[in-house]
Enzyme design. Structure first.
Site, PDB file in Angstrom:
ATOM      1  N   ARG A 260     -36.266 -24.638 -89.161  1.00  0.00           N
ATOM      2  CA  ARG A 260     -35.662 -23.230 -89.308  1.00  0.00           C
ATOM      3  C   ARG A 260     -34.014 -23.239 -90.219  1.00  0.00           C
ATOM      4  O   ARG A 260     -32.947 -24.162 -89.958  1.00  0.00           O
ATOM      5  CB  ARG A 260     -35.344 -22.513 -88.233  1.00  0.00           C
ATOM      6  CG  ARG A 260     -33.932 -21.369 -88.609  1.00  0.00           C
ATOM      7  CD  ARG A 260     -35.141 -20.087 -89.419  1.00  0.00           C
ATOM      8  NE  ARG A 260     -34.450 -18.780 -89.477  1.00  0.00           N
ATOM      9  CZ  ARG A 260     -34.673 -17.812 -89.740  1.00  0.00           C
ATOM     10  NH1 ARG A 260     -35.924 -17.840 -90.835  1.00  0.00           N
ATOM     11  NH2 ARG A 260     -33.745 -16.768 -89.943  1.00  0.00           N
ATOM     12  N   GLY A 331     -33.421 -17.522 -81.533  1.00  0.00           N
ATOM     13  CA  GLY A 331     -33.419 -16.015 -82.666  1.00  0.00           C
ATOM     14  C   GLY A 331     -33.850 -14.908 -82.032  1.00  0.00           C
ATOM     15  O   GLY A 331     -34.604 -15.304 -80.863  1.00  0.00           O
ATOM     16  N   GLU A 355     -42.359 -20.996 -53.232  1.00  0.00           N
ATOM     17  CA  GLU A 355     -42.390 -22.574 -52.596  1.00  0.00           C
ATOM     18  C   GLU A 355     -40.986 -22.309 -51.234  1.00  0.00           C
ATOM     19  O   GLU A 355     -40.506 -23.595 -51.581  1.00  0.00           O
ATOM     20  CB  GLU A 355     -42.617 -22.880 -53.217  1.00  0.00           C
ATOM     21  CG  GLU A 355     -43.885 -23.112 -53.919  1.00  0.00           C
ATOM     22  CD  GLU A 355     -45.441 -23.527 -53.417  1.00  0.00           C
ATOM     23  OE1 GLU A 355     -44.984 -23.898 -52.430  1.00  0.00           O
ATOM     24  OE2 GLU A 355     -46.211 -23.273 -53.868  1.00  0.00           O
TER      25      GLU A 355
HETATM   26  C1  LIG Z   1     -46.523 -15.269 -57.908  1.00  0.00           C
HETATM   27  C2  LIG Z   1     -46.476 -15.239 -56.487  1.00  0.00           C
HETATM   28  C3  LIG Z   1     -47.304 -16.252 -55.991  1.00  0.00           C
HETATM   29  C4  LIG Z   1     -47.212 -16.182 -54.533  1.00  0.00           C
HETATM   30  N1  LIG Z   1     -47.905 -17.510 -53.711  1.00  0.00           N
HETATM   31  C5  LIG Z   1     -47.887 -17.753 -52.718  1.00  0.00           C
HETATM   32  C6  LIG Z   1     -49.018 -18.435 -51.837  1.00  0.00           C
HETATM   33  O1  LIG Z   1     -50.122 -18.930 -52.540  1.00  0.00           O
HETATM   34  N2  LIG Z   1     -48.873 -17.900 -50.306  1.00  0.00           N
HETATM   35  C7  LIG Z   1     -48.608 -17.514 -49.777  1.00  0.00           C
HETATM   36  O2  LIG Z   1     -47.816 -17.404 -48.748  1.00  0.00           O
HETATM   37  N3  LIG Z   1     -46.691 -16.703 -50.407  1.00  0.00           N
HETATM   38  C8  LIG Z   1     -47.070 -16.626 -51.445  1.00  0.00           C
HETATM   39  N4  LIG Z   1     -46.059 -15.584 -52.456  1.00  0.00           N
HETATM   40  C9  LIG Z   1     -44.792 -15.025 -52.038  1.00  0.00           C
HETATM   41  C10 LIG Z   1     -43.151 -15.858 -51.450  1.00  0.00           C
HETATM   42  O3  LIG Z   1     -43.693 -17.482 -50.639  1.00  0.00           O
HETATM   43  C11 LIG Z   1     -42.482 -15.369 -50.967  1.00  0.00           C
HETATM   44  O4  LIG Z   1     -42.238 -14.594 -52.230  1.00  0.00           O
HETATM   45  C12 LIG Z   1     -41.784 -16.137 -50.966  1.00  0.00           C
HETATM   46  O5  LIG Z   1     -40.950 -17.134 -49.694  1.00  0.00           O
HETATM   47  C13 LIG Z   1     -39.824 -15.393 -50.452  1.00  0.00           C
HETATM   48  O6  LIG Z   1     -40.244 -13.787 -50.144  1.00  0.00           O
HETATM   49  P1  LIG Z   1     -39.968 -12.922 -50.485  1.00  0.00           P
HETATM   50  O7  LIG Z   1     -40.530 -12.615 -51.594  1.00  0.00           O
HETATM   51  O8  LIG Z   1     -40.360 -11.951 -49.564  1.00  0.00           O
HETATM   52  O9  LIG Z   1     -38.265 -12.987 -50.207  1.00  0.00           O
HETATM   53  P2  LIG Z   1     -37.519 -12.295 -49.011  1.00  0.00           P
HETATM   54  O10 LIG Z   1     -37.605 -13.132 -47.694  1.00  0.00           O
HETATM   55  O11 LIG Z   1     -37.916 -10.951 -48.278  1.00  0.00           O
HETATM   56  O12 LIG Z   1     -36.305 -12.675 -49.442  1.00  0.00           O
HETATM   57  C14 LIG Z   1     -35.351 -11.791 -50.733  1.00  0.00           C
HETATM   58  C15 LIG Z   1     -34.083 -12.712 -50.970  1.00  0.00           C
HETATM   59  O13 LIG Z   1     -33.459 -12.764 -49.894  1.00  0.00           O
HETATM   60  C16 LIG Z   1     -32.908 -14.091 -49.576  1.00  0.00           C
HETATM   61  N5  LIG Z   1     -33.070 -14.653 -48.223  1.00  0.00           N
HETATM   62  C17 LIG Z   1     -34.073 -14.242 -47.546  1.00  0.00           C
HETATM   63  N6  LIG Z   1     -33.285 -15.310 -46.470  1.00  0.00           N
HETATM   64  C18 LIG Z   1     -32.545 -15.934 -46.931  1.00  0.00           C
HETATM   65  C19 LIG Z   1     -31.471 -16.970 -46.031  1.00  0.00           C
HETATM   66  N7  LIG Z   1     -31.754 -17.452 -44.899  1.00  0.00           N
HETATM   67  N8  LIG Z   1     -30.505 -17.443 -46.864  1.00  0.00           N
HETATM   68  C20 LIG Z   1     -30.542 -16.883 -47.992  1.00  0.00           C
HETATM   69  N9  LIG Z   1     -30.614 -15.939 -48.612  1.00  0.00           N
HETATM   70  C21 LIG Z   1     -32.113 -15.376 -48.497  1.00  0.00           C
HETATM   71  C22 LIG Z   1     -34.186 -14.633 -50.779  1.00  0.00           C
HETATM   72  O14 LIG Z   1     -33.923 -16.051 -51.377  1.00  0.00           O
HETATM   73  C23 LIG Z   1     -34.461 -13.179 -51.420  1.00  0.00           C
HETATM   74  O15 LIG Z   1     -33.648 -14.044 -52.750  1.00  0.00           O
HETATM   75  C24 LIG Z   1     -45.901 -15.669 -53.542  1.00  0.00           C
HETATM   76  C25 LIG Z   1     -44.805 -15.363 -54.411  1.00  0.00           C
HETATM   77  C26 LIG Z   1     -45.241 -14.949 -56.011  1.00  0.00           C
HETATM   78  C27 LIG Z   1     -43.836 -14.112 -56.351  1.00  0.00           C
END
Ligand SMILES: Cc1cc2nc3c(=O)[nH]c(=O)nc-3n(C[C@H](O)[C@H](O)[C@H](O)COP(=O)(O)OP(=O)(O)OC[C@H]3O[C@@H](n4cnc5c(N)ncnc54)[C@H](O)[C@@H]3O)c2cc1C
Length: 369
Positions: A260, A331, A355
């Site tokens: 670029r 950009g 995870e």
């Molecule tokens: C595309 C995708 C694929 C997935 N695949 C799988 C799968 O194959 N199998 C499966 O079982 N799950 C799966 N998940 C789920 C994933 O593991 C969860 O989204 C993740 O564990 C977080 O849980 P939650 O989204 O309910 O967030 P929550 O637990 O509700 O948390 C909400 C917010 O609070 C924060 N938080 C929560 N507890 C604490 C703490 N003690 N201290 C500090 N901060 C905290 C979190 O970091 C987050 O920012 C998937 C999710 C997505 C988006």
């Protein structure tokens, strides 16, 4: 078993070739069409990648390099192979004779796609509140409940389902290996995600699903022992995905910055751009070394739950920063769907959430200080 295993270097050569010739050219269109690359994933499993990813293979470095390469071409494919390994971790180490002899080989070869069901509507980071139940009924468990966010849900043939079989908290949880075609199991339509759309994620409901006792992975009420192995592998595999995604974005940004022209010279000649690229390269190298340190120690037989958490935390934050900076280097072009950089940025965000979110990784590391 039909798995043809190529040793180390030859296998990596084949992964590099497939990434260059098949993953990179098809990623954009398949992501747009939300098409799961079933055939590609099966071929990668047939190369022996799933077996290689299992902790007992002690081939963590080769596995990580393979996943990094795949993720540099198409994250959904790398993540799919990673999920297939995660689905096999419990059955391989804790499965009974039937599981190890009859089911596991089909997962290793990619003939059957697998998944892990931890999350529920009311249990994300906090699995002590799992509400899915399994009650022993003769020589079978009767499974009821709802699992959210299941990766591979719509393409999977078998799922590790973590369910409550006793009491409260983390103590009374059991892992059951459940066939997707079991009566009473229903998979919802894929959720509409920000990225990684070619890999379907969906809710699965279980209504009086009968699961034979020989499908218990590990021991009844001791499912979290299985889960802890899955969590360490999950952090390692996902860190490899993050390093690879960031590496792909860096290489693309460097190539673009070299061609670029602005103010009569390639933009890489401007220190503002070249220093950005230098920082990206340095962060990726640091993330890679943290990951390779963790897997090398694990292959030597050490407990690496902290190192794996550090690798997952650091590399996914690096992937987010690097993909964001790649958009900056490109950009206006970087902000369009004509460049892959905006997709990479959307994909990187996922890695900070799954995870175990990066907040949960920090909590796990802090708890061991
Ligand atoms: C595309 C995708 C694929 C997935 N695949 C799988 C799968 O194959 N199998 C499966 O079982 N799950 C799966 N998940 C789920 C994933 O593991 C969860 O989204 C993740 O564990 C977080 O849980 P939650 O989204 O309910 O967030 P929550 O637990 O509700 O948390 C909400 C917010 O609070 C924060 N938080 C929560 N507890 C604490 C703490 N003690 N201290 C500090 N901060 C905290 C979190 O970091 C987050 O920012 C998937 C999710 C997505 C988006």
């Amino acid at each position: 078993m039909t798995v043809t295993e190529l040793a180390g270097a030859a296998l990596l050569d084949e992964v590099v070739r497939l990434t260059r010739d098949e993953l990179r050219p098809s990623a954009d269109a398949a992501e747009e069409a939300k098409e799961f690359p079933r055939e590609l994933v099966r071929r990668l499993c047939e190369l022996g990648l799933v077996r290689l990813g299992l902790p007992e293979s002690r081939s963590g470095l080769v596995f990580c390099r393979a996943i990094e390469t795949l993720a540099s071409g198409w994250l959904a494919v790398a993540e799919s192979v990673h999920l297939q390994v995660l689905a096999a971790v419990g059955p391989a180490r804790f499965g009974g004779t039937h599981v190890r002899d009859d089911v596991l080989p089909t997962m290793l070869s990619g003939a059957v796609i697998g998944g892990n069901c931890f999350s529920e509507p009311n249990a994300g980071s906090d699995l002590s509140h799992l509400e899915t139940t399994a009650v022993l009924d003769g020589d079978r468990y009767r499974l009821n409940g709802e699992k959210s966010w299941v990766g591979h849900a719509n393409v999977g043939g078998v799922f590790n389902v973590y369910c409550r079989t006793a009491g409260g908290g983390l103590g009374g949880i059991t892992c059951l290996l459940v066939d997707a075609d079991s009566p009473g199991l229903s998979v919802h339509r894929p959720v509409r995600k920000m990225g990684v759309r070619a890999l379907p994620t969906a809710t699965i409901t279980f209504t009086d699903v009968l699961v034979p006792r020989d499908r218990v992975i590990g021991r009844p009420n001791r499912g979290m022992l299985v889960a802890s192995d899955v969590f360490v592998q999950g952090r390692i595999g996902l860190a490899a995905c993050a390093v690879g995604l960031a590496q792909g974005a860096l290489e693309y940004a460097v190539a673009y910055a070299k061609k670029r022209i602005q103010f009569g010279q390639p933009v890489i000649q401007f220190q503002g751009v070249s220093f950005l690229l230098a920082d990206m390269a340095t962060q990726i190298q640091a993330a890679r070394q943290l990951l390779h340190y963790a897997v090398t120690r694990r292959d030597a037989g050490h407990d690496v739950s902290v190192e794996a958490a550090q690798a997952k935390l650091f590399s996914t934050d690096v992937a987010m920063r690097v993909t964001t900076d790649a958009v900056q280097v490109l950009g206006a072009y970087g902000y369009t769907q004509d460049s892959p950089a905006e997709r990479w940025m959307r994909e990187a965000k996922l890695l900070q959430i799954i995870e175990g979110t990066n907040q949960i990784q920090r909590a796990a590391i802090a708890a061991r200080l």
